[in-house]
Structure formats: C-alpha cells, structure tokens
Write a protein that holds these residues in place. Structure first.
Motif, short mmCIF file in Angstrom:
data_model
loop_
_atom_site.label_atom_id
_atom_site.label_comp_id
_atom_site.label_asym_id
_atom_site.label_seq_id
_atom_site.Cartn_x
_atom_site.Cartn_y
_atom_site.Cartn_z
N ARG A 338 1.19 -1.40 0.11
CA ARG A 338 0.46 -0.65 -0.07
C ARG A 338 1.22 1.07 0.14
NH1 ARG A 338 -4.77 2.20 -1.36
NH2 ARG A 338 -5.38 3.96 -1.01
N SER A 341 2.43 1.96 -3.64
CA SER A 341 1.38 1.91 -4.36
C SER A 341 1.00 3.86 -3.86
CB SER A 341 0.15 1.80 -3.81
OG SER A 341 0.26 0.20 -4.31
N ASP A 342 0.86 3.85 -2.52
CA ASP A 342 0.25 5.60 -2.50
C ASP A 342 1.76 6.26 -3.34
OD1 ASP A 342 -2.57 5.11 -1.65
OD2 ASP A 342 -0.69 4.39 0.37
N THR A 345 1.26 6.80 -6.74
CA THR A 345 0.32 7.63 -7.29
C THR A 345 0.06 9.39 -6.47
OG1 THR A 345 -1.43 6.72 -6.07
CG2 THR A 345 -0.50 5.60 -7.51
N THR A 365 -6.13 5.79 -6.80
CA THR A 365 -6.90 4.46 -5.70
C THR A 365 -5.74 3.23 -6.72
OG1 THR A 365 -8.68 3.99 -6.58
CG2 THR A 365 -8.26 5.77 -4.82
#
Length: 374
Positions: A338, A341-342, A345, A365
């Motif tokens: 997570r 991924s954050d 993005t 997301t």
C-alpha cells in the motif's frame, strides 16, 4: 590561476594513523593505508579478534580469506592504538559514534584530524555525524571519507574511488596541500585506491546517509518482483531527495552528483552485497524483519537512519517521499504494498522543480501489480 594538488609527496602524508573499528570497512581502510607505507594501529572491540589479526595476518570474522599487508597492528586498547597517532579514522556504526568519541577523547593526541567513515544522522538530535564528533571532540578537525566502496573489493585492491571531505579553514585555503583533507587523501592514494578532495562536508554526509535509505526502497521493490525501470526511477528521484536535503543544510548539489552521492547511491542500489539492498529485498519478498538475514542481528545503517533522516527532513520542511515511505514501512507499521502504491500515485510534479507545477494523479487508488516478474 586555479590551484591543484601537488603530486604525492611523503612529506605530506600522515605516517601513523589509527583506525577505530576492525569490521570489514575499517580493516579494508587499514589495508589500503598499510600498503601505502603508513604505520596503522587498528582498534578491535574484542581482544580475541585483535590477537587473531596479529597472529594470522587476516580478519576471518569480517574479511575472510584476505591476507592483510604488513604494517597493521591490532589492539583492543584505545590508548595503545591512539598513542602517537597523526590522524584517526572512526569506522564504527553511526549509532555508536557519540559513545565512541567519548571513549577515545582522553587518548587522542591534541589537534589531530578525525575522519568519519560511517554514514548517517544521529537519532533524536538530527545532527550530522560530523556535528556529533565536533561536540565530543572540540579542537579536532572533523571530516569524512565516503564513496562507492564495498569493503572486500577495496581490500583486494580493486580500482576504487572515494571522497575525503573536510571544511577548509582560512589557513587550508592558503596552503591546501597541507590541509587535513589533502594529507589524508595522499595517505590513502596508492594501488587501486583513488581519493578525491572536497570542502563540502555537509553534501558528502547527506549523500552517505540518504543513499542507504534509498537502497532499502530499491530492495523492497526488487523483492516484490519489479525490475530495472523501477530501480532507475527510485535512484533518480532519490538523488533529488538527497539534493534537496543537502541544499537545505548548506551543502552543494554538485557534491550529490559525485562519488559520495550518485556514485555511492548507484553501487548500494545495484548489488545484494549491500546490506541495505539485501534487507529491502527480503522485506519485499514478504519476510518479517526478525526473519531477515536468517535471523542474525545484522546492523543495517539505512534502517537506523530512515527514522533520523525523516525526523530531520520533517523538522526543516524538506519533502522526501521515498524516504518517508521506507520509514513508514520499517518503523511505523505501514503495509509495504500500500505504501509504495501510494508513493507511485502521488500528485504529478514537474521536473525541473523550477517549473513549480503539481496536480492530482488521475488514478490515485490503483494498486501497483505486486508480484510482477522481471
């Protein structure tokens, strides 16, 4: 006319140098100095290791199978090692630098230069290691040796380059050949070892501290199944984080693009020989921290410094999203998938920063395809 360093002259080299720390890097530096004709006293924390080095001419605990040159005498006594030293190299982990300085202080000959060979920022205080040493060792010029250097390759004599950095006093600028940086560089020059001289101690130290954290990030993504594109992006953007922090602390961007920044970052992020890269890879593969390195208590400088780098960056308002991500995973219980991924993005930004442009990512997301294969 631009001043340049004179050719190597024995009169400019330090003749007797103390190396505090008989781990792999301390032993490698001791070998370089001894091959160049220096009388080296090597401090080992354990008497048994010092005895083994003296008796066998090897350091089996940290550089197994490598014959050390004549001229190295190991000892577990700080007073014996430091007696008569003309310069001293501190090659102990960054977290132990302050107590090590305190232990050495009563035995240091007055005014001799101190070169720090660990990389990091002190936890809680946010001080650079040179500031820690200056606090504990007033009256001693404090500098650093840093660069893309794996200890075993250095000890074997492979071509290796590093930066020797000390602040230059007014007297040093009048006679740069006699400066601590130049004299120590001359002591190290020989065989495959090529030093460069710098007066930007801050830039050199920041590069050394931050590159270990970026290497853990590269390892995490490699372990998770990603390949060269990802690593190249992390290296490039990690360099940007180095530059921002160095500039904010008074360092130079040029230094960060040199050996102690880009050079060290590239090496550390490109090989499993790096403990930082290796730790990240194991974590990216899903191992719990306590299971990494087969459960052995391995000191990983980037793990220690992720927290201190971020504490400092937050305090002075420098954005370091890659380092923030690594710190969150290592020390704040964040989920690795997570968190990365954050990171990927985050709002779109400009390169160069002078364009001053930022807008939201269109798909904030969408997770990264973890488990991808090379």
């Amino acid at each position: 006319m631009k001043d340049t360093l004179a050719p190597r002259s024995p009169s400019h080299s330090y003749k007797r140098i103390a190396v505090l720390g008989a781990g792999s890097w301390g032993t490698a530096l001791a070998a370089v100095l001894a091959r160049n004709g220096c009388a080296v006293r090597l401090w080992a924390r354990r008497e048994a290791l010092a005895a083994t080095i003296n008796e066998t001419g090897q350091n089996p605990d940290y550089l197994s199978g490598i014959d050390l040159p004549d001229g190295i005498v190991a000892s577990a006594s700080l007073s014996d090692v430091l007696q008569g030293a003309e310069a001293v190299l501190f090659v102990t982990p960054s977290a132990s630098l302050r107590p090590m300085c305190r232990a050495a202080a009563p035995h240091l000959p007055p005014g001799i230069p101190v070169a720090l060979c660990a990389k990091g920022i002190e936890r809680k205080t946010g001080l650079l290691l040179s500031e820690v040493a200056s606090d504990e060792l007033p009256g001693h010029p404090v500098g650093a040796i840093s660069g893309p250097t794996f200890a075993r390759e250095t000890a074997l004599g492979h071509p290796t380059a590093a930066t020797v950095a000390f602040p230059f006093t007014y007297a040093d600028r009048l006679d740069p050949h006699a400066s601590p940086a130049a004299r120590l560089a001359m002591s190290l020059s020989g065989g495959g070892f090529r030093p460069y001289v710098s007066d930007d101690l801050v830039g050199v130290e920041v590069g050394g501290a931050v590159k270990n954290v970026i290497a853990i990030a590269c390892g995490m993504m490699s372990g998770a199944g990603f390949a060269e594109n990802t690593r190249a992006a992390l290296i490039a953007r990690g360099m940007d984080e180095m530059k921002l922090l160095a500039e904010a602390l008074g360092g130079k961007r040029e230094t960060v693009t040199g050996l102690s920044g880009a050079g060290d970052l590239t090496l550390t992020c490109s090989s499993a020989t790096s403990r930082n890269m290796s730790l990240g890879t194991q974590l990216g593969q899903g191992l719990a921290r306590e299971a990494c390195f087969d459960g052995r208590p391995v000191v990983v400088e980037g793990e220690v410094n992720a927290r201190s780098v971020i504490d400092l960056a937050r305090r002075i308002g420098v954005p370091m999203p890659i380092c923030e991500t690594v710190n969150a995973v290592l020390h704040e219980g964040a989920d690795l998938e997570r968190s990365f991924s954050d990171l990927w993005t985050r709002p779109i930004e400009a390169e160069p920063r002078a364009l001053d442009l930022s807008f939201d990512h269109p798909a904030p997301t969408v997770p990264l395809p973890f488990g991808a294969t090379a």
